[in-house]
Design an enzyme around this catalytic site. Structure first.
Site, PDB file in Angstrom:
ATOM      1  N   ARG A  89      -5.642 -24.532   0.485  1.00  0.00           N
ATOM      2  CA  ARG A  89      -5.831 -23.530   1.529  1.00  0.00           C
ATOM      3  C   ARG A  89      -6.891 -22.548   1.035  1.00  0.00           C
ATOM      4  O   ARG A  89      -6.775 -22.005  -0.058  1.00  0.00           O
ATOM      5  CB  ARG A  89      -4.532 -22.789   1.785  1.00  0.00           C
ATOM      6  CG  ARG A  89      -4.740 -21.734   2.826  1.00  0.00           C
ATOM      7  CD  ARG A  89      -3.691 -20.686   2.809  1.00  0.00           C
ATOM      8  NE  ARG A  89      -4.045 -19.684   3.792  1.00  0.00           N
ATOM      9  CZ  ARG A  89      -3.616 -18.437   3.742  1.00  0.00           C
ATOM     10  NH1 ARG A  89      -2.838 -18.038   2.753  1.00  0.00           N
ATOM     11  NH2 ARG A  89      -3.975 -17.573   4.655  1.00  0.00           N
ATOM     12  N   HIS A 178      -5.936 -17.257  10.238  1.00  0.00           N
ATOM     13  CA  HIS A 178      -4.779 -18.048  10.707  1.00  0.00           C
ATOM     14  C   HIS A 178      -5.224 -19.317  11.440  1.00  0.00           C
ATOM     15  O   HIS A 178      -4.464 -19.883  12.232  1.00  0.00           O
ATOM     16  CB  HIS A 178      -3.873 -17.236  11.670  1.00  0.00           C
ATOM     17  CG  HIS A 178      -3.133 -16.121  11.022  1.00  0.00           C
ATOM     18  ND1 HIS A 178      -3.013 -14.871  11.609  1.00  0.00           N
ATOM     19  CD2 HIS A 178      -2.481 -16.043   9.841  1.00  0.00           C
ATOM     20  CE1 HIS A 178      -2.311 -14.082  10.809  1.00  0.00           C
ATOM     21  NE2 HIS A 178      -1.986 -14.756   9.724  1.00  0.00           N
ATOM     22  N   HIS A 204       0.248 -15.615  16.598  1.00  0.00           N
ATOM     23  CA  HIS A 204       0.819 -15.931  15.287  1.00  0.00           C
ATOM     24  C   HIS A 204       1.283 -14.605  14.690  1.00  0.00           C
ATOM     25  O   HIS A 204       0.462 -13.765  14.302  1.00  0.00           O
ATOM     26  CB  HIS A 204      -0.224 -16.594  14.379  1.00  0.00           C
ATOM     27  CG  HIS A 204       0.285 -16.810  12.977  1.00  0.00           C
ATOM     28  ND1 HIS A 204       0.493 -18.052  12.445  1.00  0.00           N
ATOM     29  CD2 HIS A 204       0.653 -15.922  12.019  1.00  0.00           C
ATOM     30  CE1 HIS A 204       0.986 -17.924  11.218  1.00  0.00           C
ATOM     31  NE2 HIS A 204       1.074 -16.640  10.929  1.00  0.00           N
ATOM     32  N   LEU A 205       2.596 -14.402  14.629  1.00  0.00           N
ATOM     33  CA  LEU A 205       3.139 -13.110  14.208  1.00  0.00           C
ATOM     34  C   LEU A 205       3.950 -13.265  12.929  1.00  0.00           C
ATOM     35  O   LEU A 205       5.108 -13.681  12.952  1.00  0.00           O
ATOM     36  CB  LEU A 205       4.035 -12.546  15.324  1.00  0.00           C
ATOM     37  CG  LEU A 205       3.400 -12.507  16.720  1.00  0.00           C
ATOM     38  CD1 LEU A 205       4.429 -12.070  17.759  1.00  0.00           C
ATOM     39  CD2 LEU A 205       2.196 -11.568  16.724  1.00  0.00           C
ATOM     40  N   ASN A 207       3.834 -11.599   8.590  1.00  0.00           N
ATOM     41  CA  ASN A 207       3.606 -10.325   7.927  1.00  0.00           C
ATOM     42  C   ASN A 207       2.230  -9.777   8.304  1.00  0.00           C
ATOM     43  O   ASN A 207       2.037  -8.579   8.460  1.00  0.00           O
ATOM     44  CB  ASN A 207       3.749 -10.514   6.428  1.00  0.00           C
ATOM     45  CG  ASN A 207       4.345  -9.294   5.798  1.00  0.00           C
ATOM     46  OD1 ASN A 207       4.586  -8.288   6.475  1.00  0.00           O
ATOM     47  ND2 ASN A 207       4.557  -9.356   4.518  1.00  0.00           N
ATOM     48  N   GLY A 208       1.270 -10.697   8.451  1.00  0.00           N
ATOM     49  CA  GLY A 208       0.013 -10.381   9.138  1.00  0.00           C
ATOM     50  C   GLY A 208       0.068 -11.083  10.478  1.00  0.00           C
ATOM     51  O   GLY A 208       0.695 -12.133  10.582  1.00  0.00           O
ATOM     52  N   ARG A 237      -0.475  -3.468   7.143  1.00  0.00           N
ATOM     53  CA  ARG A 237      -1.882  -3.172   7.480  1.00  0.00           C
ATOM     54  C   ARG A 237      -1.960  -2.485   8.836  1.00  0.00           C
ATOM     55  O   ARG A 237      -1.185  -2.808   9.744  1.00  0.00           O
ATOM     56  CB  ARG A 237      -2.699  -4.468   7.549  1.00  0.00           C
ATOM     57  CG  ARG A 237      -2.731  -5.236   6.278  1.00  0.00           C
ATOM     58  CD  ARG A 237      -3.463  -6.552   6.478  1.00  0.00           C
ATOM     59  NE  ARG A 237      -2.709  -7.645   5.902  1.00  0.00           N
ATOM     60  CZ  ARG A 237      -2.712  -8.899   6.360  1.00  0.00           C
ATOM     61  NH1 ARG A 237      -3.465  -9.228   7.392  1.00  0.00           N
ATOM     62  NH2 ARG A 237      -1.986  -9.803   5.775  1.00  0.00           N
ATOM     63  N   GLY A 329       7.262 -14.344  15.587  1.00  0.00           N
ATOM     64  CA  GLY A 329       7.131 -15.069  16.858  1.00  0.00           C
ATOM     65  C   GLY A 329       8.197 -16.137  17.034  1.00  0.00           C
ATOM     66  O   GLY A 329       8.686 -16.383  18.136  1.00  0.00           O
ATOM     67  N   GLU A 330       8.593 -16.776  15.923  1.00  0.00           N
ATOM     68  CA  GLU A 330       9.573 -17.863  16.012  1.00  0.00           C
ATOM     69  C   GLU A 330      11.010 -17.344  16.056  1.00  0.00           C
ATOM     70  O   GLU A 330      11.911 -18.049  16.514  1.00  0.00           O
ATOM     71  CB  GLU A 330       9.428 -18.795  14.794  1.00  0.00           C
ATOM     72  CG  GLU A 330       8.139 -19.592  14.818  1.00  0.00           C
ATOM     73  CD  GLU A 330       7.844 -20.277  13.482  1.00  0.00           C
ATOM     74  OE1 GLU A 330       8.789 -20.658  12.782  1.00  0.00           O
ATOM     75  OE2 GLU A 330       6.651 -20.411  13.160  1.00  0.00           O
ATOM     76  N   ASN A 331      11.210 -16.113  15.549  1.00  0.00           N
ATOM     77  CA  ASN A 331      12.597 -15.653  15.363  1.00  0.00           C
ATOM     78  C   ASN A 331      13.004 -14.408  16.135  1.00  0.00           C
ATOM     79  O   ASN A 331      14.191 -14.205  16.367  1.00  0.00           O
ATOM     80  CB  ASN A 331      12.839 -15.376  13.877  1.00  0.00           C
ATOM     81  CG  ASN A 331      12.819 -16.649  13.065  1.00  0.00           C
ATOM     82  OD1 ASN A 331      13.656 -17.513  13.254  1.00  0.00           O
ATOM     83  ND2 ASN A 331      11.844 -16.770  12.190  1.00  0.00           N
ATOM     84  N   GLU A 381       1.522 -24.906   8.484  1.00  0.00           N
ATOM     85  CA  GLU A 381       0.175 -24.941   7.908  1.00  0.00           C
ATOM     86  C   GLU A 381       0.060 -26.004   6.810  1.00  0.00           C
ATOM     87  O   GLU A 381      -0.973 -26.661   6.683  1.00  0.00           O
ATOM     88  CB  GLU A 381      -0.185 -23.561   7.349  1.00  0.00           C
ATOM     89  CG  GLU A 381      -0.386 -22.550   8.469  1.00  0.00           C
ATOM     90  CD  GLU A 381      -0.456 -21.120   7.977  1.00  0.00           C
ATOM     91  OE1 GLU A 381      -1.556 -20.623   7.775  1.00  0.00           O
ATOM     92  OE2 GLU A 381       0.605 -20.501   7.799  1.00  0.00           O
TER      93      GLU A 381
HETATM   94  P1  AMP Z   1       5.885 -14.863   7.931  1.00  0.00           P
HETATM   95  O1  AMP Z   1       4.788 -14.036   7.300  1.00  0.00           O
HETATM   96  O2  AMP Z   1       5.402 -15.817   8.962  1.00  0.00           O
HETATM   97  O3  AMP Z   1       6.826 -15.489   6.924  1.00  0.00           O
HETATM   98  O4  AMP Z   1       6.811 -13.804   8.749  1.00  0.00           O
HETATM   99  C1  AMP Z   1       7.464 -12.739   8.122  1.00  0.00           C
HETATM  100  C2  AMP Z   1       8.030 -11.802   9.186  1.00  0.00           C
HETATM  101  O5  AMP Z   1       8.950 -12.541  10.019  1.00  0.00           O
HETATM  102  C3  AMP Z   1       8.813 -10.630   8.599  1.00  0.00           C
HETATM  103  O6  AMP Z   1       8.437  -9.424   9.261  1.00  0.00           O
HETATM  104  C4  AMP Z   1      10.244 -10.980   8.945  1.00  0.00           C
HETATM  105  O7  AMP Z   1      11.056  -9.839   9.108  1.00  0.00           O
HETATM  106  C5  AMP Z   1      10.064 -11.688  10.266  1.00  0.00           C
HETATM  107  N1  AMP Z   1      11.295 -12.411  10.640  1.00  0.00           N
HETATM  108  C6  AMP Z   1      11.832 -13.498  10.052  1.00  0.00           C
HETATM  109  N2  AMP Z   1      13.031 -13.794  10.642  1.00  0.00           N
HETATM  110  C7  AMP Z   1      13.240 -12.865  11.609  1.00  0.00           C
HETATM  111  C8  AMP Z   1      14.286 -12.611  12.560  1.00  0.00           C
HETATM  112  N3  AMP Z   1      15.359 -13.398  12.638  1.00  0.00           N
HETATM  113  N4  AMP Z   1      14.131 -11.573  13.397  1.00  0.00           N
HETATM  114  C9  AMP Z   1      13.044 -10.781  13.345  1.00  0.00           C
HETATM  115  N5  AMP Z   1      12.039 -10.952  12.477  1.00  0.00           N
HETATM  116  C10 AMP Z   1      12.135 -11.979  11.612  1.00  0.00           C
END
Ligand code: AMP
Length: 396
Positions: A89, A178, A204-205, A207-208, A237, A329-331, A381
């Protein structure tokens, strides 16, 4: 005999790695080496495979030692012969790369040249490429760029309104990030919609975060720019701010450039606004318990996100679906529900039961019967990198 790709993500102080089956996406072996490149300090490497989790120290604390350790581990497990290539990557490919490439000297030098655009990321990628070459001298190496997918953005989308010389002489423009995630999610969503030319706005949501406008195979615009700082509110950020602010901070608060930069990258976003956490889960829980600062941070996050989603529709002249991916976005059914409420005027509405039920890797259209489609599609990814690596090997 399997044909596995070792997917490697080298950061300045870490190497994340996974052995990926490009057909099934199975990750039989993965882990992380941490605390690397810190002078005389020892690093540490963690392996996970099957039910095993193993950790030991890396006395030299160097990226080279981490890669050599991985080779040794794979050898001791009897899996080394099944690794057919290494996929890296790479965050920034500048204007050099609009697709993934086999790495040779020339490609390595171009990735090194892009250090001027990504001083935090690309130096570690070059170290990782050199270390992987030493560790796996006989294997093909492939670079997969976060920026490549956005290289088809039209000029009016990628230029900043700065003196044109800044672009012409120094490459100061919007690149977007991304891209590997957007490409994976776009192809998957187009398959689900049975329309390879579908126009998609993908958020795509993680940490960034960033949003992209995808027209068939290409991205026409996206919210991140020269760096992954621009656009949405991120975990730590700031995203978009008035560009006059950094100068004002240096003038009025005697902050130096580094202090301002650290503030924008590490102390802002959800963390800065909430004064509590950069983690969306923690903030949602705090908000439910009545914490107003957590609510304030999420309100800004959601409003900015809705504005950017609507903005990306301009690039496409509409969309066939809105898609959420990445950890949030997924959770986060809360973020999705609140964002879609703000987009109701564009014909979007959620089925709240479907929205609530979709998390932890689930894939679903969560829109109500009357709404335009709103999908949750988990990103992958590593799988995209593994598939690109095999595709390029087959092309020779
Ligand atoms: P990533 O960088 O794609 O791993 O996403 C990290 C972000 O996803 C962090 O802000 C986590 O708090 C958020 N996240 C993971 N699971 C959940 C959840 N069940 N509800 C809300 N945010 C979540």
């Amino acid at each position: 005999m399997s044909n596995w790709v070792l997917v490697v993500n080298c950061g300045s102080s870490s190497v994340k790695f996974a052995l990926v089956d490009p057909e099934s996406g199975n990750e039989s072996f993965h882990g992380i080496a941490e605390r690397l490149g810190q002078g005389s300090q020892a690093g540490e490497i963690t392996y996970q495979y099957g039910d095993e989790k193993e950790r030991h120290s890396l006395p030299d604390g160097k990226h080279e030692q981490a890669l050599a350790d991985i080779v040794e581990k794979l050898h001791s497990l009897g899996w080394l012969e099944q690794v057919v290539a290494v996929g890296h990557r790479v965050v920034h490919g500048g204007e050099y790369f609009s697709d993934s490439v086999r790495i040779d000297e020339n490609v390595r030098d171009k990735i090194a040249d892009c250090i001027r655009l990504a001083p935090l990321h690309n130096p570690a990628h070059v170290i990782g490429i050199d270390a992987a070459k030493a560790a796996f001298p006989d294997l093909p190496q492939v670079a997969v760029f976060d920026t490549a997918f956005h290289q088809y953005m039209p000029e009016h989308a990628y230029l900043y309104a700065l003196p044109y010389e800044m672009y012409r002489e120094h490459g100061i423009r919007r690149y977007g990030f991304h891209g590997t995630s957007f490409r994976y999610v776009a192809v998957r969503t187009q398959t689900l919609l049975d329309n390879a030319n579908a126009k998609l706005v993908i958020a795509h949501l993680g940490n960034g975060g960033s949003v992209a406008a995808v027209d068939g195979e290409h991205s026409l615009d996206t919210t991140m720019g020269l760096t992954p700082l621009e656009g949405l509110v991120h975990g730590t950020r700031s995203g978009d701010i008035d560009p006059a602010i950094p100068y004002l901070l240096t003038e009025q608060f005697a902050m130096d450039a580094k202090a301002v930069n650290d503030m924008l990258w590490k102390e802002s976003g959800l963390l800065g606004l909430s004064e509590l956490s950069n983690d969306c889960r923690t903030l949602e829980q705090a908000m439910d318990e009545g914490n107003e600062a957590a609510k304030r941070a999420l309100d800004v996050y959601i409003y900015r996100l809705a504005k950017h989603i609507a903005g990306q529709m301009v690039a496409l002249g509409g969309t066939d679906a809105l898609v959420f991916t990445g950890g949030i976005g997924e959770n986060s059914s809360y973020v999705r529900a609140e964002v879609v409420k703000l987009l109701a005027f564009m014909g979007f509405a959620l089925d709240s039961a479907k929205n609530e039920a979709t998390n932890r890797g689930a894939e679903a259209n969560i829109a109500s019967a009357q709404s335009r489609p709103v999908w949750v599609v988990p990103t992958n990814e590593e799988l995209m990198i593994a598939r690109d690596t095999v595709r390029l090997m087959e092309q020779g």
